[in-house]
Design a protein around this motif. Sequence first.
Motif, PDB file in Angstrom:
ATOM      1  N   GLU A  83     122.989  49.081 101.135  1.00 27.47           N
ATOM      2  CA  GLU A  83     124.142  49.456 100.575  1.00 27.47           C
ATOM      3  C   GLU A  83     124.737  48.675  99.443  1.00 27.47           C
ATOM      4  N   ASN A  84     125.403  49.421  98.399  1.00 29.34           N
ATOM      5  CA  ASN A  84     126.095  48.906  97.203  1.00 29.34           C
ATOM      6  C   ASN A  84     125.268  48.309  96.216  1.00 29.34           C
ATOM      7  N   VAL A  85     124.134  49.145  96.031  1.00 27.58           N
ATOM      8  CA  VAL A  85     122.907  48.607  95.116  1.00 27.58           C
ATOM      9  C   VAL A  85     123.305  49.457  93.828  1.00 27.58           C
ATOM     10  N   PHE A  86     123.256  48.659  92.574  1.00 27.46           N
ATOM     11  CA  PHE A  86     123.479  49.163  91.528  1.00 27.46           C
ATOM     12  C   PHE A  86     122.124  49.640  90.750  1.00 27.46           C
ATOM     13  N   CYS A  87     122.147  51.092  90.750  1.00 24.98           N
ATOM     14  CA  CYS A  87     120.997  51.821  90.287  1.00 24.98           C
ATOM     15  C   CYS A  87     121.014  51.916  88.751  1.00 24.98           C
ATOM     16  N   PRO A  88     120.203  51.272  87.902  1.00 29.33           N
ATOM     17  CA  PRO A  88     120.285  51.279  86.553  1.00 29.33           C
ATOM     18  C   PRO A  88     119.970  52.679  86.023  1.00 29.33           C
ATOM     19  N   PRO A  89     120.552  52.745  84.665  1.00 29.79           N
ATOM     20  CA  PRO A  89     120.422  54.104  84.101  1.00 29.79           C
ATOM     21  C   PRO A  89     119.045  54.269  83.562  1.00 29.79           C
ATOM     22  N   LEU A  90     118.605  55.552  83.190  1.00 32.15           N
ATOM     23  CA  LEU A  90     117.176  55.693  82.714  1.00 32.15           C
ATOM     24  C   LEU A  90     117.004  54.829  81.268  1.00 32.15           C
ATOM     25  N   GLY A  91     115.681  54.324  81.034  1.00 31.39           N
ATOM     26  CA  GLY A  91     115.255  53.804  79.642  1.00 31.39           C
ATOM     27  C   GLY A  91     115.362  52.345  79.696  1.00 31.39           C
ATOM     28  N   VAL A  92     115.890  51.725  80.969  1.00 31.09           N
ATOM     29  CA  VAL A  92     115.964  50.369  81.212  1.00 31.09           C
ATOM     30  C   VAL A  92     114.515  49.618  81.075  1.00 31.09           C
ATOM     31  N   ILE A  93     114.447  48.434  80.499  1.00 30.27           N
ATOM     32  CA  ILE A  93     113.208  47.979  80.452  1.00 30.27           C
ATOM     33  C   ILE A  93     113.635  46.452  80.946  1.00 30.27           C
ATOM     34  N   THR A  94     112.510  45.552  81.234  1.00 26.81           N
ATOM     35  CA  THR A  94     112.819  44.218  81.672  1.00 26.81           C
ATOM     36  C   THR A  94     112.052  43.310  80.575  1.00 26.81           C
ATOM     37  N   ILE A  95     112.431  42.209  80.164  1.00 24.65           N
ATOM     38  CA  ILE A  95     111.857  41.358  79.290  1.00 24.65           C
ATOM     39  C   ILE A  95     111.436  40.395  80.338  1.00 24.65           C
ATOM     40  N   GLN A  96     110.214  39.810  80.411  1.00 23.48           N
ATOM     41  CA  GLN A  96     109.896  38.824  81.346  1.00 23.48           C
ATOM     42  C   GLN A  96     110.697  37.467  80.958  1.00 23.48           C
ATOM     43  N   GLY A  97     111.221  36.863  82.045  1.00 17.48           N
ATOM     44  CA  GLY A  97     111.726  35.575  81.576  1.00 17.48           C
ATOM     45  C   GLY A  97     113.136  35.741  81.080  1.00 17.48           C
ATOM     46  N   LEU A  98     113.532  36.969  80.990  1.00 18.04           N
ATOM     47  CA  LEU A  98     115.056  37.091  80.243  1.00 18.04           C
ATOM     48  C   LEU A  98     116.017  38.170  81.076  1.00 18.04           C
TER      49      LEU A  98
END
Length: 211
Positions: A83-98
């Motif tokens: 429960e209570n998990v934040f679902c990111p909007p579309l278009g999210v990317i992840t920069i490794q290490g950041l």
Amino acid sequence: LVSIGFVWNIDGDRNWDEMFEQLCAYKQEHGNCQVSYLDKKLARWVKKQRRELFRLLKEYDELSKSSTASPTTITHQNGKEEENVFCPPLGVITIQGLGPLIPSIKLSLDRIKHLESIGFEWKEEKRKFEKKSGEHQTERYSQREENWNNMLERLCAYKAEFGDCYVPQHYPQDPQLGMWVMSVRQEMVLLLRSCRLISRRTKKANVQIEV
């Protein structure tokens, strides 16, 4: 549109591409993207990319923690619910290490991919950068010295063959030597002019002091 690299400003995108090409050339020569401030324009551009990325990281972090973000319940593959998990909007990317972020117009997904492809360092390593800057200056001076000595040897060979140093500016057998001899003469003329100017000013200053 931003998430798929849509180009809003064609001129701005062209300018970005030109600066990226300069960065690629710098990376090829120096082995990193920690641009020396000897190249002010490129260094400012690199700093701008880093500043925009960290602004986006901060913006996404604030979004994920804000009260307006809608938490939800997700079910994992093992059937366990969380429960209570934040679902990111579309278009999210992840920069490794950041961390995660949503690309912007200034730093689109396409631009991030380009920078990542050449191993762009998103964090400026100041100590390493200063050391590299000093090493680069020494290497560049050594290279100039080596080039000058090489041209001098070619001039000596010309003198041995023709008996003088009157190398034509457009010398077919060695065009580079002709241009180098011309530049050396020009530098000498400028140096002599500077010496005469300093001499005149010194004499004038001495006269004024005596008076």
